[in-house]
Design an enzyme around this catalytic site. Structure first.
Site, mmCIF file in Angstrom:
data_model
loop_
_atom_site.group_PDB
_atom_site.id
_atom_site.type_symbol
_atom_site.label_atom_id
_atom_site.label_comp_id
_atom_site.label_asym_id
_atom_site.label_seq_id
_atom_site.Cartn_x
_atom_site.Cartn_y
_atom_site.Cartn_z
ATOM 1 N N HIS A 188 0.998 160.113 -11.729
ATOM 2 C CA HIS A 188 0.750 158.677 -11.845
ATOM 3 C C HIS A 188 1.346 157.891 -10.698
ATOM 4 O O HIS A 188 0.879 156.801 -10.378
ATOM 5 C CB HIS A 188 1.203 158.158 -13.205
ATOM 6 C CG HIS A 188 0.225 158.524 -14.261
ATOM 7 N ND1 HIS A 188 0.340 159.663 -15.009
ATOM 8 C CD2 HIS A 188 -0.964 157.957 -14.603
ATOM 9 C CE1 HIS A 188 -0.708 159.768 -15.788
ATOM 10 N NE2 HIS A 188 -1.509 158.746 -15.571
ATOM 11 N N GLU A 429 -11.175 163.173 -22.021
ATOM 12 C CA GLU A 429 -10.262 163.807 -21.062
ATOM 13 C C GLU A 429 -9.669 165.108 -21.587
ATOM 14 O O GLU A 429 -8.737 165.642 -21.014
ATOM 15 C CB GLU A 429 -9.181 162.826 -20.579
ATOM 16 C CG GLU A 429 -8.515 162.031 -21.663
ATOM 17 C CD GLU A 429 -7.565 160.969 -21.119
ATOM 18 O OE1 GLU A 429 -7.336 160.876 -19.908
ATOM 19 O OE2 GLU A 429 -7.025 160.220 -21.947
ATOM 20 N N ASP A 453 -7.031 164.096 -16.344
ATOM 21 C CA ASP A 453 -6.572 164.951 -17.443
ATOM 22 C C ASP A 453 -7.609 166.007 -17.791
ATOM 23 O O ASP A 453 -7.251 167.124 -18.145
ATOM 24 C CB ASP A 453 -6.234 164.099 -18.674
ATOM 25 C CG ASP A 453 -4.840 163.507 -18.549
ATOM 26 O OD1 ASP A 453 -3.933 164.242 -18.126
ATOM 27 O OD2 ASP A 453 -4.655 162.321 -18.836
ATOM 28 N N CYS A 500 -13.526 157.080 -15.034
ATOM 29 C CA CYS A 500 -12.410 156.254 -14.558
ATOM 30 C C CYS A 500 -11.302 157.111 -13.940
ATOM 31 O O CYS A 500 -10.315 156.586 -13.455
ATOM 32 C CB CYS A 500 -11.853 155.381 -15.668
ATOM 33 S SG CYS A 500 -11.099 156.325 -16.983
HETATM 34 C C1 PEP Z 1 -7.479 160.390 -16.399
HETATM 35 O O1 PEP Z 1 -6.826 161.206 -17.043
HETATM 36 O O2 PEP Z 1 -8.402 160.687 -15.622
HETATM 37 C C2 PEP Z 1 -7.173 158.947 -16.523
HETATM 38 C C3 PEP Z 1 -7.941 158.025 -15.993
HETATM 39 O O3 PEP Z 1 -6.022 158.607 -17.162
HETATM 40 P P1 PEP Z 1 -4.580 158.807 -16.494
HETATM 41 O O4 PEP Z 1 -4.763 159.222 -15.070
HETATM 42 O O5 PEP Z 1 -3.869 157.509 -16.615
HETATM 43 O O6 PEP Z 1 -3.992 159.868 -17.350
HETATM 44 MG MG MG Z 2 -5.581 160.509 -18.628
#
Ligand code: PEP
Ligand code: MG
Length: 539
Positions: A188, A429, A453, A500
């Site tokens: 992140h 995910e 994920d 996303c």
């Molecule tokens: C993902 O897992 O692709 C997602 C958009 O959520 P995060 O990256 O915040 O886990």
């Molecule tokens: Mg995620």
């Protein structure tokens, strides 16, 4: 000139002095001192210095941000003077004849543990504070400058690793780039760097050499090369590169106001991913058509305690009012690498497979309900949608829908306005959610595919583990086939589907996503215009 190599995870070129940030209490080395008198004197001096720093910080914060925000430094002052805290450190120095640094470090661990086990969320929030003041005393003992006061010029942040909450606390007008020893492509912190449009390089093994601190630095977020004390030719090369990037960005400006549609007229919504109000300017500046992922958990990570329903409502409302475009709010995806200390979650053997996302929301219903109430209340002020992360079963979705229904009923009963047509969606995910996407599509209004994920869970690769970066392959046919399958199942049931995760911004796949009929791509704000150009070139 010293050249170090790592991996670029957020594109761009950063110039600034290299500044190390570290957890000082964790670094305190335990040594037997033998001279308790001396250590107690050192402790007294360090505490005096820490106390003076806090007074200065309080005065500066009072001027800059007002009494409420400045209060934290008074709380730190009280903790510093606390008899129990001070007695613990003194007793340890006297009875175990250790150096003051390790006694402070032990006090930090002891009191942080004690606070984290308390039921009162306010007291749990003090976990961070006791670590903070202990770090301040340790820095004073080691004769190092105070982190916050030395950060007055533009710099590049160097660290073993940077947690999402540390990244969120950095002064974005001064932190020009991140360079770390650890980290991974889809951690992140790397995602935050891309959202903030801050160049970042990870995996720089030899970075933390004390002599490097304060040197002029250039970090190349494309190639992953870091130059320390760069020579004239390298500076000139990178100045030219910076100018070239500015020119590229200027050319892409032409994409502003244009439709995101292929030459044959197929439209795709091009939205932005954000982590909070600080990213709104970037969304507007890059002409995103909406927000496809508002990572609301960052509001919780940034906070010293649980943000109240009213505080959350104010943030969601402001985002809708300022952006005046649709926003998909993801309910708090806390857990794994996104830890809020005030929540005092138990340490887990496998946090990525642990109590995170929707699971945590269902386990801590009072937090979840407060967030849903805040989101529904905000929906009266713009076009909001809500989605839920880490779904693995239809039962979870049914339970969540029932909670949302109760929240709506409660608001209606109290005469509080909200938009009754707020769309509810799930993030896809996990492989489980892919395989049951046909059934899930009957229960929700949309899907948003979280490829970060989904790749981690499909390939059984911990996205935080930097040793595995070379195996982490979001282009793996298994991942691409899953995305196709989800798109087909969504469309067969008449709901829309977006991407996303970071893969949505991968221009090597834009054509593939267009052909799959993906309805929405949500990416870091700085990627919007480039992808629009790519879609517009598609036949
Ligand atoms: C993902 O897992 O692709 C997602 C958009 O959520 P995060 O990256 O915040 O886990
Ligand atoms: Mg995620």
């Amino acid at each position: 000139m010293i050249t170090l190599r790592g991996k670029g995870v957020s594109e761009g070129v950063a110039f600034g002095k290299l500044f190390f940030t570290r957890d000082h209490t964790a670094n305190a080395v335990r040594t037997a001192s033998g001279d308790a008198e001396l250590e107690l004197r050192r402790l007294k001096d360090a505490m005096k210095l820490a106390s003076e720093q806090l007074e200065k910080l309080y005065a500066a914060a009072l001027d800059a941000v007002g009494e409420k925000e400045a209060e934290i430094f008074q709380i730190h002052q009280l903790m510093l003077e606390d008899d129990d805290y001070q007695d613990f450190i003194r007793n340890m120095i006297e009875s175990e004849k250790v150096n003051a640094e390790s006694a402070v470090s032990a006090a930090a661990d002891n009191f942080a543990q004690m606070f984290s086990e308390m039921d009162d969320p306010y007291m749990q929030g003090r976990t961070v504070d006791v670590r903070d003041i202990s770090g301040r005393i340790t820095r004073a003992l080691m004769g190092e400058e105070d982190d916050q006061t030395s950060l007055s010029e533009k710099h590049i942040v160097g660290a073993e690793d940077i947690t999402p909450s540390q990244a969120l606390q950095l002064d974005k007008s001064l932190a020009m780039g991140f360079v770390t020893v650890g980290g991974s492509q889809t951690s992140h912190t790397a995602i935050l760097a891309r959202t903030m449009n801050v160049p970042a390089v990870i995996g720089v093994k030899e970075l933390l050499c004390p002599e490097y601190e304060g040197l002029d630095c250039i970090a190349d977020g494309f190639t992953g090369v870091v130059y320390l004390d760069p020579d004239e030719a390298t500076i000139a090369l990178y100045k030219a590169k910076e100018a070239e990037l500015r020119e590229k960005a200027r050319l892409l400006e032409q994409m502003k106001g244009e439709k995101t549609a292929t030459l044959s007229g197929q439209q795709i919504r091009l939205y932005a991913n954000i982590g909070g109000l600080a990213d709104i300017d970037a969304v507007l500046a890059n002409d995103a058509e909406g927000v496809g992922l508002f990572r609301t958990e960052f509001i919780f990570l940034e906070s010293e305690r649980c943000p109240t329903e009213d505080e959350q409502f104010a943030i969601y409302k402001e985002a809708l009012e300022r952006l005046k475009c649709p926003i998909v709010f993801r309910t708090m995806d806390i857990g794994a690498d996104k830890q809020a200390p005030w929540l005092s979650l138990k340490q887990e053997e496998n946090p990525a497979l642990g109590l995170r996302g929707a699971r945590l929301c269902l386990a801590r219903r009072e937090l979840f309900e407060a967030q849903l109430r805040a989101l529904y209340r905000a929906s009266a002020f713009g076009k909001a949608a809500i989605m839920f992360p880490m779904i693995i079963s239809k039962n979870e979705v049914l339970e969540i829908k029932e909670i949302a229904q109760n929240v709506r009923a409660g608001l209606t009963e109290s005469g509080i306005a909200f938009d009754p047509s707020v769309e509810l969606g799930v993030m896809i995910e996990t492989p489980a959610s892919v395989m049951i996407s046909g059934e899930l599509a009957e229960e929700v209004d949309f899907f948003s595919i979280g490829t970060n994920d989904l790749t981690q869970y499909t390939l059984a690769l911990d996205r935080q583990n930097k040793e595995l970066d070379r195996f982490y392959d979001p282009h793996h046919p298994a991942v691409i086939r899953m995305i196709r399958m989800v798109a087909q199942n969504a469309h067969a049931k008449g709901i829309w589907v977006g991407i996303c995760g970071e893969l949505g911004a991968d221009m090597g796949l834009t054509d593939v996503f267009v052909e799959m009929g993906i309805d929405e791509l949500s990416v870091s704000p700085s990627k919007i215009l480039g992808i629009r150009a790519k879609v517009r070139a598609h036949p």
